[in-house]
Motif scaffolding. Structure first.
Motif, mmCIF file in Angstrom:
data_model
loop_
_atom_site.group_PDB
_atom_site.id
_atom_site.type_symbol
_atom_site.label_atom_id
_atom_site.label_comp_id
_atom_site.label_asym_id
_atom_site.label_seq_id
_atom_site.Cartn_x
_atom_site.Cartn_y
_atom_site.Cartn_z
ATOM 1 N N ALA A 176 0.846 -1.193 0.000
ATOM 2 C CA ALA A 176 0.000 0.000 0.000
ATOM 3 C C ALA A 176 0.875 1.233 0.000
ATOM 4 O O ALA A 176 1.949 1.245 0.614
ATOM 5 C CB ALA A 176 -0.918 0.001 1.222
ATOM 6 N N ASP A 177 0.435 2.264 -0.696
ATOM 7 C CA ASP A 177 1.143 3.549 -0.682
ATOM 8 C C ASP A 177 0.595 4.357 0.477
ATOM 9 O O ASP A 177 -0.304 5.195 0.322
ATOM 10 C CB ASP A 177 0.940 4.281 -2.007
ATOM 11 C CG ASP A 177 1.865 5.491 -2.148
ATOM 12 O OD1 ASP A 177 2.368 5.967 -1.102
ATOM 13 O OD2 ASP A 177 2.072 5.942 -3.283
ATOM 14 N N VAL A 178 1.124 4.091 1.664
ATOM 15 C CA VAL A 178 0.608 4.725 2.880
ATOM 16 C C VAL A 178 0.877 6.220 2.872
ATOM 17 O O VAL A 178 0.053 7.014 3.343
ATOM 18 C CB VAL A 178 1.217 4.046 4.125
ATOM 19 C CG1 VAL A 178 0.886 4.830 5.385
ATOM 20 C CG2 VAL A 178 0.706 2.616 4.247
ATOM 21 N N ALA A 179 2.019 6.634 2.336
ATOM 22 C CA ALA A 179 2.345 8.063 2.289
ATOM 23 C C ALA A 179 1.321 8.825 1.455
ATOM 24 O O ALA A 179 0.849 9.903 1.835
ATOM 25 C CB ALA A 179 3.747 8.267 1.737
ATOM 26 N N ALA A 180 0.951 8.256 0.299
ATOM 27 C CA ALA A 180 -0.047 8.911 -0.555
ATOM 28 C C ALA A 180 -1.406 8.927 0.132
ATOM 29 O O ALA A 180 -2.152 9.921 0.027
ATOM 30 C CB ALA A 180 -0.138 8.183 -1.896
ATOM 31 N N ARG A 181 -1.735 7.874 0.836
ATOM 32 C CA ARG A 181 -3.000 7.820 1.558
ATOM 33 C C ARG A 181 -3.048 8.894 2.630
ATOM 34 O O ARG A 181 -4.067 9.585 2.790
ATOM 35 C CB ARG A 181 -3.157 6.428 2.187
ATOM 36 C CG ARG A 181 -4.480 6.218 2.921
ATOM 37 C CD ARG A 181 -4.457 4.900 3.699
ATOM 38 N NE ARG A 181 -5.762 4.583 4.246
ATOM 39 C CZ ARG A 181 -6.529 3.599 3.849
ATOM 40 N NH1 ARG A 181 -6.133 2.811 2.872
ATOM 41 N NH2 ARG A 181 -7.706 3.384 4.416
ATOM 42 N N ALA A 182 -1.958 9.046 3.366
ATOM 43 C CA ALA A 182 -1.902 10.053 4.423
ATOM 44 C C ALA A 182 -2.041 11.467 3.842
ATOM 45 O O ALA A 182 -2.794 12.297 4.364
ATOM 46 C CB ALA A 182 -0.599 9.921 5.199
ATOM 47 N N ALA A 183 -1.325 11.731 2.748
ATOM 48 C CA ALA A 183 -1.384 13.062 2.136
ATOM 49 C C ALA A 183 -2.768 13.337 1.562
ATOM 50 O O ALA A 183 -3.303 14.452 1.704
ATOM 51 C CB ALA A 183 -0.326 13.166 1.038
ATOM 52 N N GLY A 184 -3.349 12.346 0.933
ATOM 53 C CA GLY A 184 -4.648 12.536 0.309
ATOM 54 C C GLY A 184 -5.766 12.770 1.300
ATOM 55 O O GLY A 184 -6.732 13.490 1.003
ATOM 56 N N ARG A 185 -5.634 12.184 2.482
ATOM 57 C CA ARG A 185 -6.698 12.316 3.479
ATOM 58 C C ARG A 185 -6.367 13.323 4.565
ATOM 59 O O ARG A 185 -7.191 13.574 5.448
ATOM 60 C CB ARG A 185 -6.980 10.957 4.115
ATOM 61 C CG ARG A 185 -7.513 9.923 3.118
ATOM 62 C CD ARG A 185 -8.150 8.754 3.828
ATOM 63 N NE ARG A 185 -9.113 9.221 4.812
ATOM 64 C CZ ARG A 185 -9.384 8.592 5.958
ATOM 65 N NH1 ARG A 185 -8.738 7.488 6.265
ATOM 66 N NH2 ARG A 185 -10.273 9.076 6.794
ATOM 67 N N GLY A 186 -5.158 13.868 4.519
ATOM 68 C CA GLY A 186 -4.777 14.854 5.520
ATOM 69 C C GLY A 186 -4.620 14.264 6.912
ATOM 70 O O GLY A 186 -4.977 14.899 7.908
ATOM 71 N N ILE A 187 -4.099 13.024 6.985
ATOM 72 C CA ILE A 187 -3.899 12.366 8.276
ATOM 73 C C ILE A 187 -2.435 11.972 8.414
ATOM 74 O O ILE A 187 -1.657 12.046 7.462
ATOM 75 C CB ILE A 187 -4.788 11.114 8.420
ATOM 76 C CG1 ILE A 187 -4.506 10.114 7.295
ATOM 77 C CG2 ILE A 187 -6.269 11.506 8.408
ATOM 78 C CD1 ILE A 187 -5.303 8.826 7.380
#
Length: 269
Positions: A104-115
């Motif tokens: 999973a691209d956790v970094a992209a997920r965090a940036a996209g959701r602001g978390i």
């Protein structure tokens, strides 16, 4: 190093065989779930805690009629992530445990959701666990939170201003997510000793030592200070957890009875 499997509980030294059986007793008597008799999914990162949990679960389930499947998520955050994935694959192959792995691209997920990265990684992991659990028909997901984790959780809840009985820390069972934490009263040092004596290595995540993460500061700065003041602090934390569970169960019954009484009263008006 390729992990060396102990395929049967009786292959272990008596002390460690009793230790594994004690994990089953705790889960059965205190958490209300006899997981070695069920189809189980084990969350495995490759660290000491989850490696020990996978070994223990595979030994117990083979003895008591259950089954074990493992799940591992590559978060894509560390250069060592591929080596962790390879380690978990070898561990599961040596134990004869089926494995589901995803990236999973956790970094992209965090940036996209602001978390934060920690929250994004946790979300991605539990999504994988639930998807895999449903796919393989597992009744319970075993996660490797142990006594030190729970003591840290208690301190973090105290710092956030949580009330009682939430101050007791994370529950041993989360029925909503089909989670079970059978190692919750086992110290980290005991799990590491079990692995060393049983011939199993584990992976070390260097990010767990960074003071950038709140939990790491509690783990490496605050908790050791409390243990230095009171060497029995982890035992005390376990007692607090048990007291919180008793109070939570008591008030749950009281609240349910009060609500039922209010409903009967309103229905008679």
């Amino acid at each position: 190093m390729t992990p060396k499997p102990a395929l049967r509980l009786q292959d272990l030294p008596p002390r460690w065989a009793r230790f594994c059986l004690g994990i089953r007793t705790f889960a059965k008597r205190e958490l209300g779930c006899d997981f070695p008799a069920l189809p189980c999914l084990v969350a495995v990162s490759g660290g000491a805690d989850s490696t020990a949990l996978l070994v223990i679960a595979s030994l117990l389930c083979r003895m008591h009629g259950g089954s074990v499947h493992a799940a591992h998520l590559n978060h894509g955050l560390r250069a060592e992530a591929q080596a962790d994935e390879d380690f978990v694959a070898r561990l599961c192959a040596g134990l004869g445990v089926p494995l589901t792995m995803e990236s999973a691209d956790v970094a992209a997920r965090a940036a996209g959701r602001g978390i934060g990265l920690e929250e994004a990684g946790r979300e991605a992991r539990y999504e994988l666990f639930e998807k895999t659990r449903r796919t393989i028909g597992a009744q319970v997901v075993l996660v490797a939170h142990q006594l030190n984790d729970r003591a840290e959780d208690q301190l973090m809840r105290l710092a956030r201003g949580s009330g009682w009985p939430a101050l007791g820390g994370m529950p041993g069972q989360d029925a909503q997510r089909s989670l079970l934490r059978p190692l919750l009263l086992t110290p980290r040092t005991t799990l590491e000793a079990f692995l060393k004596n049983s011939g199993y290595p584990w992976r070390v995540d260097e990010s767990n030592f960074s003071r950038d993460a709140t939990r790491n500061r509690f783990r490496h700065d605050l908790l050791p200070g409390l243990v230095a003041e009171n060497p029995a602090f982890l035992d005390a934390a376990a007692r607090v957890w048990r007291m919180a569970r008793v109070d939570e169960a008591h008030w749950s019954v009281q609240i349910s009875a009060a609500l039922a009484g209010a409903q009967r009263k309103s229905g008679s008006i």
